[in-house]
Design a protein around this motif. Structure first.
Motif, PDB file in Angstrom:
ATOM      1  N   ARG A  23       9.287   0.165  10.243  1.00  0.00           N
ATOM      2  CA  ARG A  23       9.420   0.856  11.155  1.00  0.00           C
ATOM      3  C   ARG A  23      10.832   1.500  10.623  1.00  0.00           C
ATOM      4  N   GLN A  24      11.769   0.898  10.402  1.00  0.00           N
ATOM      5  CA  GLN A  24      13.123   1.388   9.784  1.00  0.00           C
ATOM      6  C   GLN A  24      12.744   2.565   8.559  1.00  0.00           C
ATOM      7  N   HIS A  25      12.027   2.011   7.538  1.00  0.00           N
ATOM      8  CA  HIS A  25      11.730   2.805   6.430  1.00  0.00           C
ATOM      9  C   HIS A  25      11.004   4.270   6.765  1.00  0.00           C
ATOM     10  N   CYS A  26      10.138   4.124   7.889  1.00  0.00           N
ATOM     11  CA  CYS A  26       9.275   4.949   8.236  1.00  0.00           C
ATOM     12  C   CYS A  26      10.189   5.905   9.043  1.00  0.00           C
ATOM     13  N   PHE A  27      11.130   5.702   9.939  1.00  0.00           N
ATOM     14  CA  PHE A  27      12.112   6.307  10.712  1.00  0.00           C
ATOM     15  C   PHE A  27      12.957   7.258   9.761  1.00  0.00           C
ATOM     16  N   GLU A  29      12.719   8.106   6.900  1.00  0.00           N
ATOM     17  CA  GLU A  29      11.754   9.451   6.293  1.00  0.00           C
ATOM     18  C   GLU A  29      11.120  10.203   7.317  1.00  0.00           C
ATOM     19  N   ALA A  30      11.622  10.112   8.667  1.00  0.00           N
ATOM     20  CA  ALA A  30      10.919  10.783   9.704  1.00  0.00           C
ATOM     21  C   ALA A  30       9.440  10.988   9.730  1.00  0.00           C
ATOM     22  N   GLY A  49       0.844  -1.256  -0.064  1.00  0.00           N
ATOM     23  CA  GLY A  49      -0.019   0.033  -0.092  1.00  0.00           C
ATOM     24  C   GLY A  49       0.882   1.102  -0.054  1.00  0.00           C
ATOM     25  N   PRO A  50       0.073   2.257  -0.308  1.00  0.00           N
ATOM     26  CA  PRO A  50       0.940   3.832  -0.300  1.00  0.00           C
ATOM     27  C   PRO A  50       1.379   4.070   1.192  1.00  0.00           C
ATOM     28  N   LYS A  51       1.964   5.174   1.470  1.00  0.00           N
ATOM     29  CA  LYS A  51       2.725   5.573   2.858  1.00  0.00           C
ATOM     30  C   LYS A  51       1.495   5.723   3.559  1.00  0.00           C
ATOM     31  N   GLU A  52       0.531   6.531   3.375  1.00  0.00           N
ATOM     32  CA  GLU A  52      -0.592   6.947   4.179  1.00  0.00           C
ATOM     33  C   GLU A  52      -1.704   5.599   4.363  1.00  0.00           C
ATOM     34  N   ALA A  53      -1.293   4.542   3.795  1.00  0.00           N
ATOM     35  CA  ALA A  53      -2.408   3.263   4.030  1.00  0.00           C
ATOM     36  C   ALA A  53      -1.520   2.152   3.932  1.00  0.00           C
ATOM     37  N   ARG A  54      -0.614   1.844   4.773  1.00  0.00           N
ATOM     38  CA  ARG A  54       0.279   0.533   4.750  1.00  0.00           C
ATOM     39  C   ARG A  54      -0.505  -0.349   5.331  1.00  0.00           C
ATOM     40  N   GLU A  55      -0.407  -1.667   4.684  1.00  0.00           N
ATOM     41  CA  GLU A  55      -1.199  -2.820   5.349  1.00  0.00           C
ATOM     42  C   GLU A  55      -0.352  -4.146   5.392  1.00  0.00           C
ATOM     43  N   ILE A  98     -12.535  -8.171  11.386  1.00  0.00           N
ATOM     44  CA  ILE A  98     -12.163  -6.656  12.153  1.00  0.00           C
ATOM     45  C   ILE A  98     -10.972  -6.331  11.435  1.00  0.00           C
ATOM     46  N   SER A  99     -10.749  -5.043  11.620  1.00  0.00           N
ATOM     47  CA  SER A  99      -9.315  -4.416  11.436  1.00  0.00           C
ATOM     48  C   SER A  99      -8.462  -4.072  12.768  1.00  0.00           C
ATOM     49  N   MET A 100      -7.392  -4.346  12.481  1.00  0.00           N
ATOM     50  CA  MET A 100      -6.376  -3.995  13.745  1.00  0.00           C
ATOM     51  C   MET A 100      -5.291  -3.111  13.018  1.00  0.00           C
ATOM     52  N   GLU A 101      -4.611  -2.320  14.144  1.00  0.00           N
ATOM     53  CA  GLU A 101      -3.451  -1.320  13.770  1.00  0.00           C
ATOM     54  C   GLU A 101      -2.335  -1.760  14.707  1.00  0.00           C
ATOM     55  N   LEU A 102      -1.342  -1.344  14.263  1.00  0.00           N
ATOM     56  CA  LEU A 102      -0.048  -0.903  14.924  1.00  0.00           C
ATOM     57  C   LEU A 102       0.510   0.279  14.753  1.00  0.00           C
ATOM     58  N   ILE A 103       0.931   1.316  15.798  1.00  0.00           N
ATOM     59  CA  ILE A 103       1.441   2.679  15.452  1.00  0.00           C
ATOM     60  C   ILE A 103       2.614   2.598  16.317  1.00  0.00           C
ATOM     61  N   SER A 104       3.638   3.502  15.666  1.00  0.00           N
ATOM     62  CA  SER A 104       4.919   3.469  16.269  1.00  0.00           C
ATOM     63  C   SER A 104       5.348   4.993  15.944  1.00  0.00           C
ATOM     64  N   LYS A 105       5.533   5.794  16.815  1.00  0.00           N
ATOM     65  CA  LYS A 105       5.995   7.341  16.690  1.00  0.00           C
ATOM     66  C   LYS A 105       7.292   7.365  16.451  1.00  0.00           C
ATOM     67  N   VAL A 106       7.528   8.386  15.441  1.00  0.00           N
ATOM     68  CA  VAL A 106       9.088   8.629  15.519  1.00  0.00           C
ATOM     69  C   VAL A 106       9.784   8.971  16.488  1.00  0.00           C
TER      70      VAL A 106
END
Length: 226
Positions: free
Chosen positions: A155-159, A161-162, A121-127, A218-226
């Motif tokens: 997580r490494q990719h996101c970090f 890109e800040a 998925g795109p950066k704003e909708a990773r699955e 159902i849907s589930m999520e995992l969030i990790s802050k920079v």
């Protein structure tokens, strides 16, 4: 309980193939560069009773026929299967018997693929999607290791890109305990999901209401802050 498979012909449900619990085993995972690719090597993560440990590696185009067969065998979404998003789980081929549900592949005979998973998925909708483990290898921690490695790579990719990481998935409610152990939480407000995933959840529940007993998508999520 033991590992299991919840098979439903819901082509739009992405993460239902693996539901077994992770084994409590010693983990010595480390990153190592192989063949000019950064791979996650689980050197002693999953010692199988049939010999050898499981190694996770980046998928290539050679793996994709195997992946497509695995996805079709579980009634998962057959779209959006790109090798760049997948990790593959392998064991030494002598650890795999003829009855282990292997699909034909072009990988070296010294190794046998026993699982796969991807983030797409795109950066704003990773699955997180297409999680699959060969039936006879379920309940040994392979699915958990695939998820952990995929999440760490994301997580490494996101970090780099800040930006914050948000991963979502669509699954059956009976598998949510597996994902909770890996840090995911249930999404209560479906309006916060990308449109495609909202559609997956709605259509999956329409199907389950009529054709599957005591099942909820159902849907589930995992969030990790920079």
């Amino acid at each position: 309980g033991g590992g299991g498979k919840y098979r439903m012909n819901l082509g739009w449900v992405s993460c239902v193939a693996y539901s077994g619990p992770a084994l409590s085993v010693a983990r010595d995972g480390r990153r190592r560069r192989l063949n000019n690719r950064v791979c996650w090597i689980a050197a002693s993560q999953v010692e199988t009773s049939r010999g050898g440990s499981v190694q996770l590696r980046q998928a290539t185009s050679v793996d994709m026929p195997w992946v497509a067969q695995a996805v079709r065998s579980e009634g998962m979404n057959p779209l959006f299967l790109e090798s760049t998003g997948f990790l593959m789980a392998e064991v030494a081929s002598e650890g795999v018997g003829e009855g282990d549900g292997q699909f034909s592949s072009n990988i070296p005979l010294s190794r046998a693929v026993v699982g796969c998973g991807q983030i797409r998925g795109p950066k704003e909708a990773r699955e997180l999607a297409s999680l699959y483990v060969v039936p006879s290898f379920r309940g040994r921690g392979i699915g958990s290791d695939l998820v952990r490695a995929l999440v760490e790579r994301e997580r490494q990719h996101c970090f780099t890109e800040a930006r914050d990481m948000r991963l979502t998935l669509v699954c059956l409610s009976v598998t949510q305990a597996f994902y909770k152990r890996l840090g995911f939480t249930r999404v209560e407000d479906l309006s916060s999901l990308p449109l495609l995933q909202r559609v997956e959840v709605v259509l999956g529940n329409v199907y389950a209401r009529f054709f599957v007993d005591n099942a909820e998508v159902i849907s589930m999520e995992l969030i990790s802050k920079v």
